[in-house]
Design a protein around this motif. Structure first.
Motif, PDB file in Angstrom:
ATOM      1  N   PRO A 242       0.385  -1.056   0.106  1.00 44.80           N
ATOM      2  CA  PRO A 242       0.367  -0.554  -0.117  1.00 44.80           C
ATOM      3  C   PRO A 242       1.337   1.452   0.000  1.00 44.80           C
ATOM      4  N   SER A 243       2.101   2.041   0.214  1.00 44.32           N
ATOM      5  CA  SER A 243       2.697   2.245   0.541  1.00 44.32           C
ATOM      6  C   SER A 243       3.744   2.934  -0.395  1.00 44.32           C
ATOM      7  N   GLN A 244       4.030   1.836  -1.007  1.00 43.54           N
ATOM      8  CA  GLN A 244       4.191   1.758  -3.038  1.00 43.54           C
ATOM      9  C   GLN A 244       3.124   2.528  -3.826  1.00 43.54           C
ATOM     10  N   VAL A 245       1.663   1.799  -3.839  1.00 44.50           N
ATOM     11  CA  VAL A 245       0.612   2.536  -4.628  1.00 44.50           C
ATOM     12  C   VAL A 245       0.317   3.986  -3.870  1.00 44.50           C
ATOM     13  N   TYR A 246       0.081   3.416  -2.840  1.00 44.75           N
ATOM     14  CA  TYR A 246      -0.020   5.219  -2.278  1.00 44.75           C
ATOM     15  C   TYR A 246       0.844   6.627  -2.666  1.00 44.75           C
ATOM     16  N   GLY A 247       2.046   6.141  -2.506  1.00 46.22           N
ATOM     17  CA  GLY A 247       3.347   6.808  -3.299  1.00 46.22           C
ATOM     18  C   GLY A 247       3.136   6.957  -4.657  1.00 46.22           C
ATOM     19  N   ALA A 248       2.408   5.815  -5.351  1.00 51.31           N
ATOM     20  CA  ALA A 248       2.449   6.286  -6.720  1.00 51.31           C
ATOM     21  C   ALA A 248       1.776   7.970  -7.201  1.00 51.31           C
TER      22      ALA A 248
ATOM     23  N   PRO B 255       3.444  13.954  -7.107  1.00 56.75           N
ATOM     24  CA  PRO B 255       3.250  14.510  -8.432  1.00 56.75           C
ATOM     25  C   PRO B 255       3.846  14.179  -9.980  1.00 56.75           C
ATOM     26  N   GLU B 256       5.633  13.946  -9.458  1.00 58.56           N
ATOM     27  CA  GLU B 256       6.150  13.555 -10.270  1.00 58.56           C
ATOM     28  C   GLU B 256       5.996  12.309 -10.590  1.00 58.56           C
ATOM     29  N   GLN B 257       5.427  10.977 -10.179  1.00 56.81           N
ATOM     30  CA  GLN B 257       5.130  10.034 -10.379  1.00 56.81           C
ATOM     31  C   GLN B 257       3.671  10.248 -11.204  1.00 56.81           C
ATOM     32  N   VAL B 258       2.358  10.976 -10.230  1.00 55.58           N
ATOM     33  CA  VAL B 258       0.996  10.644 -11.075  1.00 55.58           C
ATOM     34  C   VAL B 258       0.745  11.098 -12.205  1.00 55.58           C
ATOM     35  N   LYS B 259       2.204  12.104 -12.487  1.00 58.62           N
ATOM     36  CA  LYS B 259       2.151  12.707 -13.646  1.00 58.62           C
ATOM     37  C   LYS B 259       2.414  11.721 -15.315  1.00 58.62           C
ATOM     38  N   LEU B 260       2.471  10.314 -14.308  1.00 58.13           N
ATOM     39  CA  LEU B 260       3.032  10.020 -15.567  1.00 58.13           C
ATOM     40  C   LEU B 260       2.071   8.823 -15.998  1.00 58.13           C
ATOM     41  N   TRP B 261       1.430   8.616 -14.543  1.00 55.14           N
ATOM     42  CA  TRP B 261       0.340   7.509 -14.979  1.00 55.14           C
ATOM     43  C   TRP B 261      -0.919   7.943 -14.892  1.00 55.14           C
ATOM     44  N   TRP B 262      -1.490   8.695 -14.445  1.00 54.51           N
ATOM     45  CA  TRP B 262      -3.061   9.433 -14.304  1.00 54.51           C
ATOM     46  C   TRP B 262      -3.346   9.454 -15.646  1.00 54.51           C
ATOM     47  N   GLY B 263      -4.940   8.689 -16.103  1.00 55.70           N
ATOM     48  CA  GLY B 263      -5.909   8.758 -17.226  1.00 55.70           C
ATOM     49  C   GLY B 263      -5.671   7.988 -18.310  1.00 55.70           C
ATOM     50  N   PRO B 264      -6.407   7.583 -18.555  1.00 59.82           N
ATOM     51  CA  PRO B 264      -6.918   6.571 -19.978  1.00 59.82           C
ATOM     52  C   PRO B 264      -5.541   6.591 -20.701  1.00 59.82           C
TER      53      PRO B 264
ATOM     54  N   PHE C 266      -6.079   2.254 -14.122  1.00 63.85           N
ATOM     55  CA  PHE C 266      -5.151   1.331 -13.091  1.00 63.85           C
ATOM     56  C   PHE C 266      -3.809   0.049 -13.858  1.00 63.85           C
ATOM     57  N   ASP C 267      -4.356   0.286 -15.260  1.00 66.24           N
ATOM     58  CA  ASP C 267      -3.842  -1.037 -16.010  1.00 66.24           C
ATOM     59  C   ASP C 267      -2.313   0.585 -16.311  1.00 66.24           C
ATOM     60  N   ARG C 268      -2.296   1.725 -16.163  1.00 72.35           N
ATOM     61  CA  ARG C 268      -0.587   2.320 -16.571  1.00 72.35           C
ATOM     62  C   ARG C 268       0.291   2.494 -14.821  1.00 72.35           C
ATOM     63  N   LEU C 269      -0.957   2.667 -13.812  1.00 69.34           N
ATOM     64  CA  LEU C 269      -0.195   2.835 -12.906  1.00 69.34           C
ATOM     65  C   LEU C 269      -0.044   1.074 -12.482  1.00 69.34           C
ATOM     66  N   GLU C 270      -0.288  -0.111 -12.112  1.00 68.65           N
ATOM     67  CA  GLU C 270       0.482  -1.148 -12.590  1.00 68.65           C
ATOM     68  C   GLU C 270       2.076  -1.080 -13.389  1.00 68.65           C
ATOM     69  N   THR C 271       2.131  -0.696 -14.283  1.00 66.55           N
ATOM     70  CA  THR C 271       2.961  -0.511 -15.577  1.00 66.55           C
ATOM     71  C   THR C 271       4.234  -0.103 -14.510  1.00 66.55           C
ATOM     72  N   HIS C 272       3.626   1.192 -13.997  1.00 65.08           N
ATOM     73  CA  HIS C 272       4.313   2.380 -13.655  1.00 65.08           C
ATOM     74  C   HIS C 272       4.978   1.261 -12.668  1.00 65.08           C
ATOM     75  N   LEU C 273       4.290   0.776 -11.651  1.00 68.29           N
ATOM     76  CA  LEU C 273       4.676   0.536 -10.369  1.00 68.29           C
ATOM     77  C   LEU C 273       5.868  -0.761 -10.733  1.00 68.29           C
ATOM     78  N   GLN C 274       5.744  -1.498 -12.111  1.00 71.16           N
ATOM     79  CA  GLN C 274       6.572  -2.281 -12.780  1.00 71.16           C
ATOM     80  C   GLN C 274       7.844  -1.937 -12.753  1.00 71.16           C
ATOM     81  N   THR C 275       8.020  -0.173 -13.165  1.00 71.01           N
ATOM     82  CA  THR C 275       8.822  -0.291 -13.626  1.00 71.01           C
ATOM     83  C   THR C 275      10.070   0.633 -12.964  1.00 71.01           C
ATOM     84  N   LEU C 276       9.567   1.232 -11.156  1.00 67.91           N
ATOM     85  CA  LEU C 276      10.280   1.405 -10.209  1.00 67.91           C
ATOM     86  C   LEU C 276      11.143   0.063  -9.567  1.00 67.91           C
TER      87      LEU C 276
END
Length: 148
Positions: A22-28, A32-41, A138-148
């Motif tokens: 949860p800390s990593q998902v919440y952290g994404a 804002p530097e992370q959220v701008k990379l994955w937010w949106g469709p 969600f797909d974009r978030l999961e891909t982003h988290l995999q790259t960390l």
């Protein structure tokens, strides 16, 4: 809707179990530097102007689609904790409160739930589009988290 206790006209609910703590998902989302990379469709990028993640803070950003069309957004944070974020979508055109929860799910996994409660008078014909767009998010978030 100005309060989370209002009865919504309709609700869009998305849920996904992510293989990250949860800390990593919440952290994404909290960064804002992370959220701008994955937010949106799919196909969208973001420019964040303000990201004040605290109760009473605002999030002002522009989503840009693949045709360079810009969509300005303003949201106000109602509740903020590492377990739950509640925000009011102020502009444009839609009136909803979004609740995001980050619940531990076994060893290093998170149950992420998004609930969008729409104010009376909103077009519920958007629900299928929004459900699909949230899944892409969600797909974009999961891909982003995999790259960390």
């Amino acid at each position: 809707m100005t309060e989370t206790t209002d009865t919504p006209a309709y609700q869009v609910l998305n849920h996904r179990r992510l293989p990250f703590p949860p800390s990593q998902v919440y952290g994404a989302f909290a960064d804002p530097e992370q959220v701008k990379l994955w937010w949106g469709p799919d196909g969208f990028t973001n420019r964040i102007d303000t990201f004040d993640l605290r109760e009473g803070g605002q999030w002002r950003f522009t989503m840009i689609n693949e045709n360079d069309r810009e969509f300005d957004n303003i949201k106000a944070f109602i509740e903020v904790s590492p377990q739950r974020i509640v925000m009011q979508h102020i502009e444009p055109m839609h009136d909803f409160v979004m609740t995001m929860t980050f619940e531990p799910a076994g060893d290093d996994a998170t149950d992420l739930t998004w609930i969008m409660d729409f104010a009376p008078g909103q077009d519920d014909g958007l629900a299928p589009f929004l459900e699909a767009a949230n899944e892409q998010n969600f797909d974009r978030l999961e891909t982003h988290l995999q790259t960390l």
